[in-house]
Design a protein around this motif. Sequence first.
Motif, PDB file in Angstrom:
ATOM      1  N   LEU A   1       7.774  -6.037  -4.588  1.00  0.00           N
ATOM      2  CA  LEU A   1       7.012  -4.924  -4.057  1.00  0.00           C
ATOM      3  C   LEU A   1       5.733  -5.420  -3.416  1.00  0.00           C
ATOM      4  O   LEU A   1       5.374  -6.593  -3.534  1.00  0.00           O
ATOM      5  N   GLN A   2       5.083  -4.526  -2.690  1.00  0.00           N
ATOM      6  CA  GLN A   2       3.787  -4.807  -2.098  1.00  0.00           C
ATOM      7  C   GLN A   2       2.811  -3.739  -2.561  1.00  0.00           C
ATOM      8  O   GLN A   2       3.174  -2.575  -2.681  1.00  0.00           O
ATOM      9  N   VAL A   3       1.590  -4.153  -2.842  1.00  0.00           N
ATOM     10  CA  VAL A   3       0.539  -3.236  -3.253  1.00  0.00           C
ATOM     11  C   VAL A   3      -0.581  -3.342  -2.229  1.00  0.00           C
ATOM     12  O   VAL A   3      -0.945  -4.445  -1.815  1.00  0.00           O
ATOM     13  N   ARG A   4      -1.094  -2.201  -1.838  1.00  0.00           N
ATOM     14  CA  ARG A   4      -2.186  -2.201  -0.875  1.00  0.00           C
ATOM     15  C   ARG A   4      -3.483  -2.457  -1.619  1.00  0.00           C
ATOM     16  O   ARG A   4      -3.955  -1.633  -2.397  1.00  0.00           O
TER      17      ARG A   4
ATOM     18  N   MET B   1       8.138  -0.632  -1.557  1.00  0.00           N
ATOM     19  CA  MET B   1       9.298  -1.311  -2.126  1.00  0.00           C
ATOM     20  C   MET B   1      10.541  -0.909  -1.355  1.00  0.00           C
ATOM     21  O   MET B   1      10.505   0.031  -0.552  1.00  0.00           O
ATOM     22  N   ALA B   2      11.633  -1.605  -1.599  1.00  0.00           N
ATOM     23  CA  ALA B   2      12.886  -1.300  -0.925  1.00  0.00           C
ATOM     24  C   ALA B   2      13.346   0.112  -1.292  1.00  0.00           C
ATOM     25  O   ALA B   2      13.079   0.596  -2.395  1.00  0.00           O
ATOM     26  N   GLU B   3      14.014   0.748  -0.354  1.00  0.00           N
ATOM     27  CA  GLU B   3      14.461   2.126  -0.578  1.00  0.00           C
ATOM     28  C   GLU B   3      15.382   2.223  -1.792  1.00  0.00           C
ATOM     29  O   GLU B   3      15.320   3.183  -2.552  1.00  0.00           O
TER      30      GLU B   3
ATOM     31  N   VAL C   1       9.980   1.577   1.698  1.00  0.00           N
ATOM     32  CA  VAL C   1       9.339   2.885   1.636  1.00  0.00           C
ATOM     33  C   VAL C   1       7.962   2.699   1.009  1.00  0.00           C
ATOM     34  O   VAL C   1       7.792   1.909   0.081  1.00  0.00           O
ATOM     35  N   VAL C   2       6.983   3.447   1.519  1.00  0.00           N
ATOM     36  CA  VAL C   2       5.627   3.411   0.978  1.00  0.00           C
ATOM     37  C   VAL C   2       5.425   4.638   0.101  1.00  0.00           C
ATOM     38  O   VAL C   2       5.710   5.760   0.514  1.00  0.00           O
TER      39      VAL C   2
END
Length: 155
Positions: A37-40, A119-121, A104-105
């Motif tokens: 995942l990515q976190v802003r 993360m991925a849908e 998806v965000v």
Amino acid sequence: MRVLEVTGICVVALLALLFAIFFRRRLLRLGGGTIRLQVRISTMVPGRGWSTGVGQFVGDELRFHRMFSLAIRPKRVLDRRALTVEERRLPSGPERLTMPGHWVVLRCRTGATDLEIAMAETTVTGFLSWLEAGPPRDPGSLRGRPVFGPRPIEG
């Protein structure tokens, strides 16, 4: 000869650093219950500030570990008892360049803090299941967790 020794030491140090980073990542994934995942981290520039990492589900917590870090402790810890998903959207603008197209965000709220994770849908379904599978709460302690859409009108 001295330049060759310094160059060799630098190459060995770089290889040891890369090995440590990938070994740490392997250890995190070994226990299972991990997702990409990515976190802003920063919202100063629109569409930027995303940090790639590994999310690790441990009990009622989602622990975010940065991908390229040597830290043993997670960068962020999200407690599912205080986490709500406010909005779901597709990446837009510069975000489309930093993450895969099928991601998806999610705009989340944890306590008084807003947070965006991507993360991925296909992973979103599992994440929302984990979020909803939390233990029951005392009805008067916290308000319910809406998954999507506006907040219910209280009154």
